[in-house]
Design a protein around this motif. Structure first.
Motif, PDB file in Angstrom:
ATOM      1  N   GLY A 182       0.798  -1.262   0.085  1.00 52.75           N
ATOM      2  CA  GLY A 182      -0.099  -0.137   0.056  1.00 52.75           C
ATOM      3  C   GLY A 182       0.804   1.304   0.042  1.00 52.75           C
ATOM      4  O   GLY A 182       0.397   2.396   0.476  1.00 52.75           O
ATOM      5  N   ALA A 183       2.134   0.979  -0.551  1.00 55.18           N
ATOM      6  CA  ALA A 183       3.095   2.226  -0.618  1.00 55.18           C
ATOM      7  C   ALA A 183       2.769   3.221  -1.767  1.00 55.18           C
ATOM      8  O   ALA A 183       3.361   4.415  -1.492  1.00 55.18           O
ATOM      9  N   VAL A 184       1.951   2.863  -2.593  1.00 54.33           N
ATOM     10  CA  VAL A 184       1.720   3.761  -3.720  1.00 54.33           C
ATOM     11  C   VAL A 184       0.212   3.767  -4.048  1.00 54.33           C
ATOM     12  O   VAL A 184      -0.621   2.693  -3.808  1.00 54.33           O
ATOM     13  N   PRO A 185      -0.368   5.044  -4.464  1.00 54.08           N
ATOM     14  CA  PRO A 185      -1.856   4.781  -4.541  1.00 54.08           C
ATOM     15  C   PRO A 185      -2.172   4.246  -5.704  1.00 54.08           C
ATOM     16  O   PRO A 185      -1.430   3.746  -6.608  1.00 54.08           O
ATOM     17  N   GLU A 186      -3.204   3.892  -5.891  1.00 54.29           N
ATOM     18  CA  GLU A 186      -4.065   3.193  -7.091  1.00 54.29           C
ATOM     19  C   GLU A 186      -4.000   4.071  -8.545  1.00 54.29           C
ATOM     20  O   GLU A 186      -4.258   5.253  -8.232  1.00 54.29           O
ATOM     21  N   PRO A 187      -3.173   3.580  -9.537  1.00 53.21           N
ATOM     22  CA  PRO A 187      -3.094   4.295 -10.569  1.00 53.21           C
ATOM     23  C   PRO A 187      -4.675   4.865 -11.351  1.00 53.21           C
ATOM     24  O   PRO A 187      -5.546   4.021 -11.087  1.00 53.21           O
ATOM     25  N   PRO A 188      -4.609   5.680 -12.050  1.00 54.83           N
ATOM     26  CA  PRO A 188      -5.921   5.913 -12.712  1.00 54.83           C
ATOM     27  C   PRO A 188      -6.269   4.885 -13.813  1.00 54.83           C
ATOM     28  O   PRO A 188      -5.491   4.398 -14.431  1.00 54.83           O
ATOM     29  N   GLY A 189      -7.553   4.750 -13.609  1.00 54.30           N
ATOM     30  CA  GLY A 189      -7.964   3.554 -14.187  1.00 54.30           C
ATOM     31  C   GLY A 189      -7.761   2.046 -13.728  1.00 54.30           C
ATOM     32  O   GLY A 189      -8.516   0.924 -14.130  1.00 54.30           O
ATOM     33  N   GLY A 190      -7.073   2.170 -12.492  1.00 49.50           N
ATOM     34  CA  GLY A 190      -6.869   0.934 -11.854  1.00 49.50           C
ATOM     35  C   GLY A 190      -5.735  -0.048 -12.312  1.00 49.50           C
ATOM     36  O   GLY A 190      -4.942   0.400 -13.273  1.00 49.50           O
TER      37      GLY A 190
END
Length: 300
Positions: A182-190
């Motif tokens: 969970g160190a990076v957010p979910e990218p645009p579009g998943g």
């Protein structure tokens, strides 16, 4: 973002007198001058020249009488939105994956540890986000017993196809670990969309330039790259206060450089942007606070 605001504020005050002055006086005649102070920001084109020269003087002692190679590693475009969301994590992973790739292949093919100096650039000629690493690699490896293993050919370091494949694997494995923690957010579009895009990317661009002519040419090259910023003031051609636009010069690397009949280089082009868009582009590749863009690995 606050860090962008702070950087722009520093650059607009640089050498204007708002930051104070330094008084220079001649000990013989007494003549004095007040010189406006610079901001010292690492993204400032006015302040980097002095820092680059000082850094180079410190590096001279580390140069070896061996050929040096220039290797470049670039991330695919599908990762750019995630780089904009989590630059610290993605850029640190870029450093780690590329350094580990070169070190692993150095041990396998040369029998020892390579010496690397890496510089991170995060921009392209048109100020778009374009994270890539410039690696200066000494032409040989040092084994555990302190013996030197030179490259087999002064014109060849490592096969770029193998470097690209190993680099891709290490980066994606590291990105998977960041996602699981969970160190990076979910990218645009998943995430599924990003994995598909990365799977469809035919190759991760890695190339190795011919070796430098000698140690001094390495220093000359590094002086241009270690403290470079997204755009220098010499590339700004016009500021229109009425139309609120900025015109700047850039090089289109898709066009072969050289002079044509009219005497101009066809690869050099110009673009006019609204001032707000120019500032937005300038700020997008700014590095996270205190993030080191220049790193040494191996026996260096």
């Amino acid at each position: 973002p606050a860090r962008h605001h702070a950087t722009v504020r520093a650059l607009t005050r640089c050498r204007t007198g708002e930051l104070g002055h330094t008084h220079h006086a001649c000990p013989d005649c007494g003549h004095g001058e007040l010189v406006p102070r610079g901001c010292g920001n690492r993204h400032c084109p006015r302040c980097q020249g002095r820092l680059a020269r000082a850094w180079l003087e410190r590096q001279r002692a580390a140069l070896l009488e061996v050929p040096y190679f220039h290797v470049v590693g670039t991330l695919p475009h599908a990762l750019l939105p995630l780089c904009a969301q989590a630059p610290r994590e993605l850029y640190a992973l870029l450093f780690a994956a590329f350094a580990q790739t070169l070190q692993q292949l150095g041990r396998e093919r040369l029998g020892g540890e390579l010496g690397l100096t890496m510089v991170l650039h995060t921009w392209g000629q048109r100020l778009g986000l374009h994270p890539h690493l410039h690696a200066i690699v000494a032409g040989g490896a040092l084994d555990a017993q302190g013996r030197w293993h030179r490259v087999k050919s002064r014109r060849f370091l490592l096969p770029v196809g193998v470097v690209a494949a190993v680099f891709r694997g290490k980066f994606l494995a590291g990105l998977t670990r960041l996602k699981e923690r969970g160190a990076v957010p979910e990218p645009p579009g998943g995430w599924p969309k990003l994995w598909r895009a990365l799977g469809e990317a035919k190759k991760w661009v890695v190339y190795c330039k011919p070796p430098f002519a000698g140690p001094e040419s390495v220093l000359a090259y590094l002086s241009n790259y270690t403290h470079r910023v997204a755009i220098s003031e010499s590339r700004l051609e016009r500021v229109d206060a009425v139309a609120d636009t900025v015109t700047y010069r850039y090089r289109d690397y898709r066009v072969k450089a050289g002079a044509h009949a009219a005497g101009a280089d066809p690869s050099v082009k110009r673009e006019t942007l609204a001032t707000a868009e120019f500032v937005r582009r300038f700020c997008r590749p700014l590095l996270p606070r205190s993030f080191s863009k220049l790193r040494h690995y191996g026996f260096l």
